[in-house]
Design a protein around this motif. Structure first.
Motif, PDB file in Angstrom:
ATOM      1  N   LEU A 117      -3.449   3.727   6.728  1.00 50.59           N
ATOM      2  CA  LEU A 117      -4.423   3.166   7.661  1.00 50.59           C
ATOM      3  C   LEU A 117      -3.797   1.947   8.307  1.00 50.59           C
ATOM      4  N   LEU A 118      -3.752   1.939   9.624  1.00 56.69           N
ATOM      5  CA  LEU A 118      -3.103   0.852  10.366  1.00 56.69           C
ATOM      6  C   LEU A 118      -1.654   0.667   9.919  1.00 56.69           C
ATOM      7  N   GLY A 119      -1.016   1.795   9.581  1.00 55.66           N
ATOM      8  CA  GLY A 119       0.383   1.771   9.187  1.00 55.66           C
ATOM      9  C   GLY A 119       0.641   1.312   7.768  1.00 55.66           C
ATOM     10  N   MET A 120      -0.406   1.169   6.971  1.00 57.27           N
ATOM     11  CA  MET A 120      -0.272   0.657   5.601  1.00 57.27           C
ATOM     12  C   MET A 120      -0.949   1.621   4.638  1.00 57.27           C
ATOM     13  N   ASN A 121      -0.388   1.764   3.447  1.00 58.02           N
ATOM     14  CA  ASN A 121      -1.018   2.607   2.440  1.00 58.02           C
ATOM     15  C   ASN A 121      -2.469   2.187   2.239  1.00 58.02           C
ATOM     16  N   ASN A 122      -3.378   3.152   2.233  1.00 53.55           N
ATOM     17  CA  ASN A 122      -4.803   2.823   2.208  1.00 53.55           C
ATOM     18  C   ASN A 122      -5.220   2.019   0.984  1.00 53.55           C
ATOM     19  N   ARG A 123      -4.588   2.258  -0.146  1.00 51.84           N
ATOM     20  CA  ARG A 123      -4.946   1.504  -1.353  1.00 51.84           C
ATOM     21  C   ARG A 123      -4.638   0.015  -1.183  1.00 51.84           C
ATOM     22  N   TRP A 124      -3.452  -0.279  -0.690  1.00 50.75           N
ATOM     23  CA  TRP A 124      -3.063  -1.675  -0.522  1.00 50.75           C
ATOM     24  C   TRP A 124      -3.867  -2.345   0.577  1.00 50.75           C
TER      25      TRP A 124
END
Length: 211
Positions: A117-124
């Protein structure tokens, strides 16, 4: 010298005279919420939420120890009205709140663990944003006097440690347990975490009386 708000909070720790009946329906609502997850066999959600809640126990133990060894103040204290203050920075209302927050945090997770999400792993991303929101709420609680800070590195002007230490571990550990591929490993991890918190409370609160 003990900070005034710390002394006020410390005087409330495990004093049963402040008990209020609203705690009982709140507890039943929390148990109902967990029972619903168990009935639906959402074991990942259930175990992740328990791990999330137990991380608060870890934080509250070191916070109590900070007060004991510094002789000045914990990183945070709860000097305001409460039905029961468990530790210097933890009352029963906060504990029940984190129990529900853990369920909500696990239910918010996308099914795809590696989704970006937004280029970042969703968990983080979710852990980071959720922790920011928690810090904002804590700023409000501090503003109304329900939660107090005394240390220069842990306050509204320097909120980074509150974000990094105060909340990120809750979400990271909760998500980690939620995403474990093995149920046995999930249970073992939660059991180990629970045993560590229980041992810490037994030794530092029950035997030594430090927190």
């Amino acid at each position: 010298m003990i900070a005034p708000y710390a002394a006020q909070a410390h005087a409330l720790v495990r004093d049963p005279s402040h008990f209020q009946w609203y705690v009982i329906p709140l507890l039943l609502l929390v148990l109902h919420a967990y029972g619903e997850q168990a009935a639906e066999k959402r074991w990942n959600v259930l175990l992740g939420a328990i791990a999330f809640w137990l991380m608060d126990g870890v934080n509250e133990i070191w916070n109590g120890l900070l007060f004991h060894f510094s002789g000045y103040a914990p990183a945070w204290s709860t000097p305001g009205e409460s039905a029961y203050v468990l530790l210097i920075g933890l009352n029963i209302e906060i504990s029940l709140m984190f129990a529900v927050m853990g369920l909500f945090a696990m239910r918010m997770l996308p099914a795809e663990r590696k989704l970006k999400l937004l280029g970042m792993n969703n968990r983080w991303l979710l852990a980071s944003v959720s922790s920011v929101l928690c810090v904002i709420v804590e700023l409000g609680l501090n503003h109304v006097g329900a939660l107090r800070w005394e240390w220069s590195g842990w306050n509204a002007h320097v909120p980074y440690l509150i974000w990094l230490v105060g909340y990120m571990p809750f979400f990271v550990v909760g998500y980690w347990v939620h995403d474990m591929p093995s149920r046995r490993r999930q249970i073992a991890t939660v059991a180990t975490l629970a045993a560590s918190v229980a041992l810490g409370l037994l030794v530092f609160a029950g035997i030594l009386g430090w927190i």
